[in-house]
Design a protein around this motif. Sequence first.
Motif, PDB file in Angstrom:
ATOM      1  N   PHE A 236      -6.286   6.046 -10.686  1.00  0.00           N
ATOM      2  CA  PHE A 236      -5.235   6.815 -11.356  1.00  0.00           C
ATOM      3  C   PHE A 236      -5.858   8.022 -12.056  1.00  0.00           C
ATOM      4  O   PHE A 236      -7.011   7.977 -12.494  1.00  0.00           O
ATOM      5  N   ASP A 237      -5.046   9.074 -12.202  1.00  0.00           N
ATOM      6  CA  ASP A 237      -5.514  10.266 -12.906  1.00  0.00           C
ATOM      7  C   ASP A 237      -5.819   9.980 -14.366  1.00  0.00           C
ATOM      8  O   ASP A 237      -6.641  10.656 -14.979  1.00  0.00           O
ATOM      9  N   GLY A 238      -5.134   9.007 -14.945  1.00  0.00           N
ATOM     10  CA  GLY A 238      -5.350   8.653 -16.335  1.00  0.00           C
ATOM     11  C   GLY A 238      -4.491   7.467 -16.714  1.00  0.00           C
ATOM     12  O   GLY A 238      -3.710   6.952 -15.902  1.00  0.00           O
ATOM     13  N   ALA A 239      -4.631   7.031 -17.952  1.00  0.00           N
ATOM     14  CA  ALA A 239      -3.910   5.844 -18.414  1.00  0.00           C
ATOM     15  C   ALA A 239      -2.399   6.045 -18.369  1.00  0.00           C
ATOM     16  O   ALA A 239      -1.641   5.124 -18.063  1.00  0.00           O
ATOM     17  N   GLU A 240      -1.927   7.259 -18.686  1.00  0.00           N
ATOM     18  CA  GLU A 240      -0.486   7.502 -18.672  1.00  0.00           C
ATOM     19  C   GLU A 240       0.077   7.388 -17.266  1.00  0.00           C
ATOM     20  O   GLU A 240       1.188   6.880 -17.079  1.00  0.00           O
ATOM     21  N   THR A 241      -0.666   7.855 -16.272  1.00  0.00           N
ATOM     22  CA  THR A 241      -0.218   7.718 -14.888  1.00  0.00           C
ATOM     23  C   THR A 241      -0.094   6.249 -14.510  1.00  0.00           C
ATOM     24  O   THR A 241       0.847   5.845 -13.811  1.00  0.00           O
ATOM     25  N   HIS A 242      -1.022   5.440 -14.983  1.00  0.00           N
ATOM     26  CA  HIS A 242      -0.960   4.011 -14.706  1.00  0.00           C
ATOM     27  C   HIS A 242       0.269   3.387 -15.357  1.00  0.00           C
ATOM     28  O   HIS A 242       0.947   2.556 -14.748  1.00  0.00           O
ATOM     29  N   VAL A 243       0.583   3.767 -16.586  1.00  0.00           N
ATOM     30  CA  VAL A 243       1.766   3.236 -17.268  1.00  0.00           C
ATOM     31  C   VAL A 243       3.030   3.603 -16.487  1.00  0.00           C
ATOM     32  O   VAL A 243       3.920   2.759 -16.282  1.00  0.00           O
ATOM     33  N   ARG A 244       3.132   4.854 -16.036  1.00  0.00           N
ATOM     34  CA  ARG A 244       4.305   5.270 -15.258  1.00  0.00           C
ATOM     35  C   ARG A 244       4.382   4.512 -13.936  1.00  0.00           C
ATOM     36  O   ARG A 244       5.475   4.137 -13.486  1.00  0.00           O
ATOM     37  N   HIS A 245       3.245   4.288 -13.325  1.00  0.00           N
ATOM     38  CA  HIS A 245       3.184   3.524 -12.075  1.00  0.00           C
ATOM     39  C   HIS A 245       3.712   2.105 -12.286  1.00  0.00           C
ATOM     40  O   HIS A 245       4.537   1.616 -11.494  1.00  0.00           O
ATOM     41  N   GLU A 246       3.290   1.452 -13.348  1.00  0.00           N
ATOM     42  CA  GLU A 246       3.739   0.093 -13.627  1.00  0.00           C
ATOM     43  C   GLU A 246       5.243   0.050 -13.875  1.00  0.00           C
ATOM     44  O   GLU A 246       5.935  -0.874 -13.420  1.00  0.00           O
ATOM     45  N   ALA A 247       5.751   1.043 -14.579  1.00  0.00           N
ATOM     46  CA  ALA A 247       7.188   1.095 -14.851  1.00  0.00           C
ATOM     47  C   ALA A 247       7.978   1.294 -13.564  1.00  0.00           C
ATOM     48  O   ALA A 247       9.034   0.676 -13.359  1.00  0.00           O
ATOM     49  N   ALA A 248       7.467   2.162 -12.683  1.00  0.00           N
ATOM     50  CA  ALA A 248       8.155   2.400 -11.415  1.00  0.00           C
ATOM     51  C   ALA A 248       8.163   1.139 -10.554  1.00  0.00           C
ATOM     52  O   ALA A 248       9.180   0.808  -9.920  1.00  0.00           O
ATOM     53  N   LEU A 249       7.059   0.409 -10.531  1.00  0.00           N
ATOM     54  CA  LEU A 249       7.019  -0.824  -9.749  1.00  0.00           C
ATOM     55  C   LEU A 249       7.989  -1.861 -10.301  1.00  0.00           C
ATOM     56  O   LEU A 249       8.663  -2.572  -9.538  1.00  0.00           O
ATOM     57  N   ALA A 250       8.045  -1.967 -11.616  1.00  0.00           N
ATOM     58  CA  ALA A 250       8.922  -2.970 -12.228  1.00  0.00           C
ATOM     59  C   ALA A 250      10.380  -2.746 -11.846  1.00  0.00           C
ATOM     60  O   ALA A 250      11.168  -3.702 -11.786  1.00  0.00           O
ATOM     61  N   GLY A 251      10.745  -1.496 -11.579  1.00  0.00           N
ATOM     62  CA  GLY A 251      12.114  -1.197 -11.191  1.00  0.00           C
ATOM     63  C   GLY A 251      12.339  -1.137  -9.697  1.00  0.00           C
ATOM     64  O   GLY A 251      13.432  -0.764  -9.248  1.00  0.00           O
ATOM     65  N   SER A 252      11.326  -1.520  -8.921  1.00  0.00           N
ATOM     66  CA  SER A 252      11.413  -1.418  -7.465  1.00  0.00           C
ATOM     67  C   SER A 252      11.856  -2.742  -6.858  1.00  0.00           C
ATOM     68  O   SER A 252      11.224  -3.774  -7.062  1.00  0.00           O
TER      69      SER A 252
ATOM     70  N   ALA B 263       0.816  -1.209   0.000  1.00  0.00           N
ATOM     71  CA  ALA B 263       0.000   0.000   0.000  1.00  0.00           C
ATOM     72  C   ALA B 263       0.857   1.269   0.000  1.00  0.00           C
ATOM     73  O   ALA B 263       0.610   2.187  -0.797  1.00  0.00           O
ATOM     74  N   PRO B 264       1.889   1.373   0.854  1.00  0.00           N
ATOM     75  CA  PRO B 264       2.735   2.571   0.783  1.00  0.00           C
ATOM     76  C   PRO B 264       3.470   2.695  -0.551  1.00  0.00           C
ATOM     77  O   PRO B 264       3.657   3.801  -1.068  1.00  0.00           O
ATOM     78  N   LEU B 265       3.879   1.565  -1.121  1.00  0.00           N
ATOM     79  CA  LEU B 265       4.581   1.600  -2.399  1.00  0.00           C
ATOM     80  C   LEU B 265       3.650   2.056  -3.514  1.00  0.00           C
ATOM     81  O   LEU B 265       4.056   2.809  -4.411  1.00  0.00           O
ATOM     82  N   MET B 266       2.404   1.609  -3.476  1.00  0.00           N
ATOM     83  CA  MET B 266       1.426   2.065  -4.464  1.00  0.00           C
ATOM     84  C   MET B 266       1.262   3.577  -4.414  1.00  0.00           C
ATOM     85  O   MET B 266       1.264   4.267  -5.438  1.00  0.00           O
ATOM     86  N   ALA B 267       1.124   4.115  -3.208  1.00  0.00           N
ATOM     87  CA  ALA B 267       0.938   5.558  -3.059  1.00  0.00           C
ATOM     88  C   ALA B 267       2.150   6.330  -3.557  1.00  0.00           C
ATOM     89  O   ALA B 267       2.021   7.400  -4.164  1.00  0.00           O
ATOM     90  N   ALA B 268       3.336   5.783  -3.339  1.00  0.00           N
ATOM     91  CA  ALA B 268       4.564   6.471  -3.740  1.00  0.00           C
ATOM     92  C   ALA B 268       4.778   6.459  -5.248  1.00  0.00           C
ATOM     93  O   ALA B 268       5.584   7.234  -5.754  1.00  0.00           O
ATOM     94  N   THR B 269       4.064   5.603  -5.964  1.00  0.00           N
ATOM     95  CA  THR B 269       4.263   5.490  -7.414  1.00  0.00           C
ATOM     96  C   THR B 269       3.039   5.948  -8.199  1.00  0.00           C
ATOM     97  O   THR B 269       2.844   5.558  -9.348  1.00  0.00           O
ATOM     98  N   GLY B 270       2.191   6.788  -7.574  1.00  0.00           N
ATOM     99  CA  GLY B 270       1.126   7.447  -8.320  1.00  0.00           C
ATOM    100  C   GLY B 270      -0.242   6.822  -8.254  1.00  0.00           C
ATOM    101  O   GLY B 270      -1.166   7.295  -8.925  1.00  0.00           O
ATOM    102  N   ALA B 271      -0.426   5.781  -7.458  1.00  0.00           N
ATOM    103  CA  ALA B 271      -1.728   5.119  -7.366  1.00  0.00           C
ATOM    104  C   ALA B 271      -2.443   5.532  -6.089  1.00  0.00           C
ATOM    105  O   ALA B 271      -1.814   5.786  -5.064  1.00  0.00           O
ATOM    106  N   SER B 272      -3.759   5.583  -6.157  1.00  0.00           N
ATOM    107  CA  SER B 272      -4.581   5.722  -4.959  1.00  0.00           C
ATOM    108  C   SER B 272      -5.213   4.367  -4.674  1.00  0.00           C
ATOM    109  O   SER B 272      -5.921   3.831  -5.535  1.00  0.00           O
ATOM    110  N   LEU B 273      -4.947   3.804  -3.518  1.00  0.00           N
ATOM    111  CA  LEU B 273      -5.574   2.537  -3.138  1.00  0.00           C
ATOM    112  C   LEU B 273      -6.989   2.848  -2.662  1.00  0.00           C
ATOM    113  O   LEU B 273      -7.189   3.351  -1.564  1.00  0.00           O
TER     114      LEU B 273
END
Length: 258
Positions: A209-225, A168-178
């Motif tokens: 997410f604010d939009g699809a692009e925010t979700h894409v950035r979130h997924e990329a950030a998680l993949a590198g975490s 949950a904290p990692l989701m918030a830090a990468t642009g997602a609202s749980l």
Amino acid sequence: MDLPPNTGPDLPASPVVELRQYTLKSGQRDTLIDLFDSKFIEGQEDAGMTVIGQFRDLDRPDMFVWLRGFDDMDSRKDALAAFYGGPIWAAHRDAANATMIDSDDVLLLKPAWPGAGFELSGLRRAGLATDEKPSKNRPLPGIVVIQIHHLRRDAETGFARRYQAEMAPLMAATGASLLAAFVTEHAENSFPRLPVRVNENVFIGVLGFDGAETHVRHEAALAGSAAWQFFWQAARPDLTKPTETLRLSPTARSLVGR
């Protein structure tokens, strides 16, 4: 001019939630959404349930996904009996059923931990325009992502505890609202006229997410975490099949995701 929205400021987080995925006939999704948003929301809520959100699946053009909540399993039985035995469903069921191929993909859920249900207080549903159908509105820019994790039966408590503490904290830090998190409600289906998926054991995260692009950035950030990789490496023995990811666009009158 919009009619006044019916949703008040004090809706509680529902202790029992249904996640419903409908497979529709080709080209019929907007037809069902027009009918749902104009006829079925207030009728269901007057019967004692909460229509939490309804969505177009962005990756499956013939899928309609929605969530509704109940105070408990007995209230669910009473509310469903009142609505499906009432005049609104009787008047419009043939038109609704004519759009569908399958409406039995339903998961019965409960909050994964105290406070993990949807926070609906203060939300307002858009009113119905008197001169146009809901689906004529442009798609809303925000998206909701539902992740369905399939688990061994004895794994859900530990998975939920670790998800709350680590993910949950990692989701918030990468642009997602749980928005909410759920596990399977294993109580017997209190309204067997409407089937639910039995023998399921899932953990579900609902993300905004604010939009699809925010979700894409979130997924990329998680993949590198490294923390994300460590969590899933530890969780892999508890997973029984691949995670399902639903990317959803809220309809004009969805309470969640607007």
